[in-house]
Design a protein around this motif. Structure first.
Motif, PDB file in Angstrom:
ATOM      1  N   LYS A   1       0.832  -1.204   0.000  1.00  0.00           N
ATOM      2  CA  LYS A   1       0.000   0.000   0.000  1.00  0.00           C
ATOM      3  C   LYS A   1       0.862   1.248   0.000  1.00  0.00           C
ATOM      4  CE  LYS A   1      -4.044  -2.016   2.147  1.00  0.00           C
ATOM      5  NZ  LYS A   1      -4.863  -2.119   3.349  1.00  0.00           N
ATOM      6  N   ARG A   2       1.902   1.257   0.813  1.00  0.00           N
ATOM      7  CA  ARG A   2       2.797   2.413   0.872  1.00  0.00           C
ATOM      8  C   ARG A   2       3.429   2.667  -0.492  1.00  0.00           C
ATOM      9  NH1 ARG A   2       7.531   1.840   4.896  1.00  0.00           N
ATOM     10  NH2 ARG A   2       8.213   0.480   3.219  1.00  0.00           N
ATOM     11  N   GLU A   3       3.817   1.605  -1.175  1.00  0.00           N
ATOM     12  CA  GLU A   3       4.419   1.712  -2.503  1.00  0.00           C
ATOM     13  C   GLU A   3       3.437   2.336  -3.497  1.00  0.00           C
ATOM     14  OE1 GLU A   3       5.016  -1.579  -5.875  1.00  0.00           O
ATOM     15  OE2 GLU A   3       6.173  -1.997  -4.051  1.00  0.00           O
ATOM     16  N   ILE A   4       2.204   1.860  -3.489  1.00  0.00           N
ATOM     17  CA  ILE A   4       1.186   2.379  -4.409  1.00  0.00           C
ATOM     18  C   ILE A   4       0.828   3.819  -4.064  1.00  0.00           C
ATOM     19  CG2 ILE A   4      -1.224   2.133  -5.141  1.00  0.00           C
ATOM     20  CD1 ILE A   4      -0.722  -0.950  -4.908  1.00  0.00           C
ATOM     21  N   PHE A   5       0.619   4.101  -2.789  1.00  0.00           N
ATOM     22  CA  PHE A   5       0.279   5.460  -2.377  1.00  0.00           C
ATOM     23  C   PHE A   5       1.378   6.446  -2.751  1.00  0.00           C
ATOM     24  CE2 PHE A   5      -2.332   3.639   1.404  1.00  0.00           C
ATOM     25  CZ  PHE A   5      -3.343   3.269   0.542  1.00  0.00           C
ATOM     26  N   SER A   6       2.631   6.043  -2.548  1.00  0.00           N
ATOM     27  CA  SER A   6       3.736   6.965  -2.831  1.00  0.00           C
ATOM     28  C   SER A   6       3.851   7.246  -4.328  1.00  0.00           C
ATOM     29  CB  SER A   6       5.053   6.439  -2.269  1.00  0.00           C
ATOM     30  OG  SER A   6       5.465   5.280  -2.940  1.00  0.00           O
ATOM     31  N   ARG A   7       3.437   6.292  -5.169  1.00  0.00           N
ATOM     32  CA  ARG A   7       3.424   6.541  -6.617  1.00  0.00           C
ATOM     33  C   ARG A   7       2.528   7.717  -6.968  1.00  0.00           C
ATOM     34  NH1 ARG A   7       2.237   0.956  -9.062  1.00  0.00           N
ATOM     35  NH2 ARG A   7       0.197   1.867  -8.972  1.00  0.00           N
ATOM     36  N   PHE A   8       1.474   7.900  -6.191  1.00  0.00           N
ATOM     37  CA  PHE A   8       0.539   9.005  -6.423  1.00  0.00           C
ATOM     38  C   PHE A   8       0.878  10.238  -5.594  1.00  0.00           C
ATOM     39  CE2 PHE A   8      -2.255   5.215  -7.133  1.00  0.00           C
ATOM     40  CZ  PHE A   8      -2.322   5.350  -8.507  1.00  0.00           C
ATOM     41  N   GLY A   9       1.895  10.149  -4.765  1.00  0.00           N
ATOM     42  CA  GLY A   9       2.247  11.272  -3.901  1.00  0.00           C
ATOM     43  C   GLY A   9       1.381  11.357  -2.656  1.00  0.00           C
ATOM     44  N   LEU A  10       0.848  10.213  -2.228  1.00  0.00           N
ATOM     45  CA  LEU A  10      -0.004  10.164  -1.034  1.00  0.00           C
ATOM     46  C   LEU A  10       0.722   9.459   0.107  1.00  0.00           C
ATOM     47  CD1 LEU A  10      -3.359   9.004  -2.659  1.00  0.00           C
ATOM     48  CD2 LEU A  10      -2.913  11.237  -1.648  1.00  0.00           C
ATOM     49  N   HIS A  11       0.430   9.889   1.307  1.00  0.00           N
ATOM     50  CA  HIS A  11       0.912   9.196   2.497  1.00  0.00           C
ATOM     51  C   HIS A  11      -0.253   8.391   3.046  1.00  0.00           C
ATOM     52  CE1 HIS A  11       4.668  11.360   2.433  1.00  0.00           C
ATOM     53  NE2 HIS A  11       3.977  12.462   2.202  1.00  0.00           N
ATOM     54  N   ARG A  12       0.038   7.421   3.901  1.00  0.00           N
ATOM     55  CA  ARG A  12      -0.983   6.440   4.300  1.00  0.00           C
ATOM     56  C   ARG A  12      -2.229   7.028   4.962  1.00  0.00           C
ATOM     57  NH1 ARG A  12       2.501   4.032   9.138  1.00  0.00           N
ATOM     58  NH2 ARG A  12       1.860   5.551  10.662  1.00  0.00           N
ATOM     59  N   GLY A  13      -2.166   8.189   5.582  1.00  0.00           N
ATOM     60  CA  GLY A  13      -3.337   8.767   6.234  1.00  0.00           C
ATOM     61  C   GLY A  13      -4.281   9.487   5.286  1.00  0.00           C
ATOM     62  N   LYS A  14      -3.829   9.734   4.067  1.00  0.00           N
ATOM     63  CA  LYS A  14      -4.628  10.547   3.158  1.00  0.00           C
ATOM     64  C   LYS A  14      -5.671   9.777   2.348  1.00  0.00           C
ATOM     65  CE  LYS A  14      -1.535  14.310   3.367  1.00  0.00           C
ATOM     66  NZ  LYS A  14      -0.121  14.306   3.393  1.00  0.00           N
ATOM     67  N   PRO A  15      -5.413   8.542   1.919  1.00  0.00           N
ATOM     68  CA  PRO A  15      -6.469   7.819   1.190  1.00  0.00           C
ATOM     69  C   PRO A  15      -7.803   7.711   1.946  1.00  0.00           C
ATOM     70  CG  PRO A  15      -4.394   6.764   0.760  1.00  0.00           C
ATOM     71  CD  PRO A  15      -4.145   7.806   1.838  1.00  0.00           C
ATOM     72  N   PRO A  16      -7.805   7.508   3.281  1.00  0.00           N
ATOM     73  CA  PRO A  16      -9.111   7.462   3.956  1.00  0.00           C
ATOM     74  C   PRO A  16      -9.926   8.742   3.767  1.00  0.00           C
ATOM     75  CG  PRO A  16      -7.441   6.526   5.381  1.00  0.00           C
ATOM     76  CD  PRO A  16      -6.718   7.131   4.206  1.00  0.00           C
ATOM     77  N   LEU A  17      -9.250   9.889   3.718  1.00  0.00           N
ATOM     78  CA  LEU A  17      -9.958  11.148   3.479  1.00  0.00           C
ATOM     79  C   LEU A  17     -10.548  11.150   2.069  1.00  0.00           C
ATOM     80  CD1 LEU A  17      -8.887  14.620   4.624  1.00  0.00           C
ATOM     81  CD2 LEU A  17      -9.765  14.316   2.336  1.00  0.00           C
ATOM     82  N   LEU A  18      -9.792  10.659   1.099  1.00  0.00           N
ATOM     83  CA  LEU A  18     -10.316  10.580  -0.263  1.00  0.00           C
ATOM     84  C   LEU A  18     -11.524   9.651  -0.335  1.00  0.00           C
ATOM     85  CD1 LEU A  18      -7.059  10.456  -2.411  1.00  0.00           C
ATOM     86  CD2 LEU A  18      -8.624  12.382  -2.094  1.00  0.00           C
ATOM     87  N   PHE A  19     -11.474   8.515   0.371  1.00  0.00           N
ATOM     88  CA  PHE A  19     -12.600   7.580   0.349  1.00  0.00           C
ATOM     89  C   PHE A  19     -13.858   8.195   0.949  1.00  0.00           C
ATOM     90  CE2 PHE A  19      -9.333   4.397  -0.463  1.00  0.00           C
ATOM     91  CZ  PHE A  19      -9.944   3.693  -1.489  1.00  0.00           C
ATOM     92  N   ILE A  20     -13.700   9.034   1.942  1.00  0.00           N
ATOM     93  CA  ILE A  20     -14.850   9.737   2.520  1.00  0.00           C
ATOM     94  C   ILE A  20     -15.479  10.637   1.457  1.00  0.00           C
ATOM     95  CG2 ILE A  20     -15.480  11.558   4.175  1.00  0.00           C
ATOM     96  CD1 ILE A  20     -13.446  10.183   6.114  1.00  0.00           C
ATOM     97  N   LEU A  21     -14.626  11.306   0.686  1.00  0.00           N
ATOM     98  CA  LEU A  21     -15.137  12.179  -0.372  1.00  0.00           C
ATOM     99  C   LEU A  21     -15.635  11.388  -1.582  1.00  0.00           C
ATOM    100  CD1 LEU A  21     -12.502  15.054  -0.177  1.00  0.00           C
ATOM    101  CD2 LEU A  21     -14.849  15.061   0.706  1.00  0.00           C
ATOM    102  N   PHE A  22     -15.044  10.221  -1.856  1.00  0.00           N
ATOM    103  CA  PHE A  22     -15.567   9.367  -2.926  1.00  0.00           C
ATOM    104  C   PHE A  22     -17.005   8.972  -2.594  1.00  0.00           C
ATOM    105  CE2 PHE A  22     -11.079   7.542  -3.899  1.00  0.00           C
ATOM    106  CZ  PHE A  22     -10.795   8.594  -4.764  1.00  0.00           C
ATOM    107  N   ASP A  23     -17.252   8.731  -1.310  1.00  0.00           N
ATOM    108  CA  ASP A  23     -18.586   8.343  -0.856  1.00  0.00           C
ATOM    109  C   ASP A  23     -19.578   9.494  -1.023  1.00  0.00           C
ATOM    110  OD1 ASP A  23     -20.486   6.578   0.416  1.00  0.00           O
ATOM    111  OD2 ASP A  23     -20.239   7.814   2.210  1.00  0.00           O
ATOM    112  N   ARG A  24     -19.133  10.703  -0.648  1.00  0.00           N
ATOM    113  CA  ARG A  24     -19.990  11.896  -0.798  1.00  0.00           C
ATOM    114  C   ARG A  24     -19.099  13.126  -0.847  1.00  0.00           C
ATOM    115  NH1 ARG A  24     -23.545  15.129   3.182  1.00  0.00           N
ATOM    116  NH2 ARG A  24     -21.775  14.515   4.410  1.00  0.00           N
ATOM    117  N   ASP A  25     -18.959  13.656  -2.015  1.00  0.00           N
ATOM    118  CA  ASP A  25     -18.132  14.832  -2.250  1.00  0.00           C
ATOM    119  C   ASP A  25     -18.777  16.065  -1.616  1.00  0.00           C
ATOM    120  OD1 ASP A  25     -15.828  15.901  -3.343  1.00  0.00           O
ATOM    121  OD2 ASP A  25     -16.605  16.032  -5.380  1.00  0.00           O
ATOM    122  N   GLY A  26     -17.950  17.028  -1.222  1.00  0.00           N
ATOM    123  CA  GLY A  26     -18.475  18.288  -0.701  1.00  0.00           C
ATOM    124  C   GLY A  26     -18.735  18.303   0.789  1.00  0.00           C
TER     125      GLY A  26
END
Length: 109
Positions: free
Chosen positions: A22-47
């Motif tokens: 996961k760390r390898e994949i996240f770092s490819r996008f310039g993300l650290h491990r705590g940030k994808p959960p925030l994106l998933f919250i917004l994927f669920d409901r943006d705004g």
């Protein structure tokens, strides 16, 4: 008892391998491990607001605000001020975040 220890060791190795991948994949996008959960919250409901995000993540609004600030600088999200209450900002995904959604979802499964 010996079987339980080997199962425990195996579970540790699986968790460690998952973390590294996961760390390898996240770092490819310039993300650290705590940030994808925030994106998933917004994927669920943006705004969502900082307060809504912090409540869902179980983090303080100050911590979430700092995350949002960094993710905005990286181009993953953007903020919009509420027209009826200038103190409130809603957080939205950018095209950059939407482009990586499928791969992030695959990674988190």
């Amino acid at each position: 008892m010996k079987e339980n220890m080997s199962l425990y060791k195996l579970l540790q190795e699986v968790c460690r391998a998952s973390f590294i991948k996961k760390r390898e994949i996240f770092s490819r996008f310039g993300l650290h491990r705590g940030k994808p959960p925030l994106l998933f919250i917004l994927f669920d409901r943006d705004g969502r607001t900082v307060g809504e995000i912090s409540k869902e993540m179980g983090l303080s609004p100050a911590t979430v605000s700092k995350m949002i600030q960094r993710m905005e600088l990286s181009g993953f999200i953007h903020k919009r001020q509420d027209k009826s209450d200038m103190r409130v900002f809603s957080i939205y995904l950018t095209a950059k975040s939407r482009e990586i959604r499928v791969e992030l979802e695959r990674t988190m499964l």
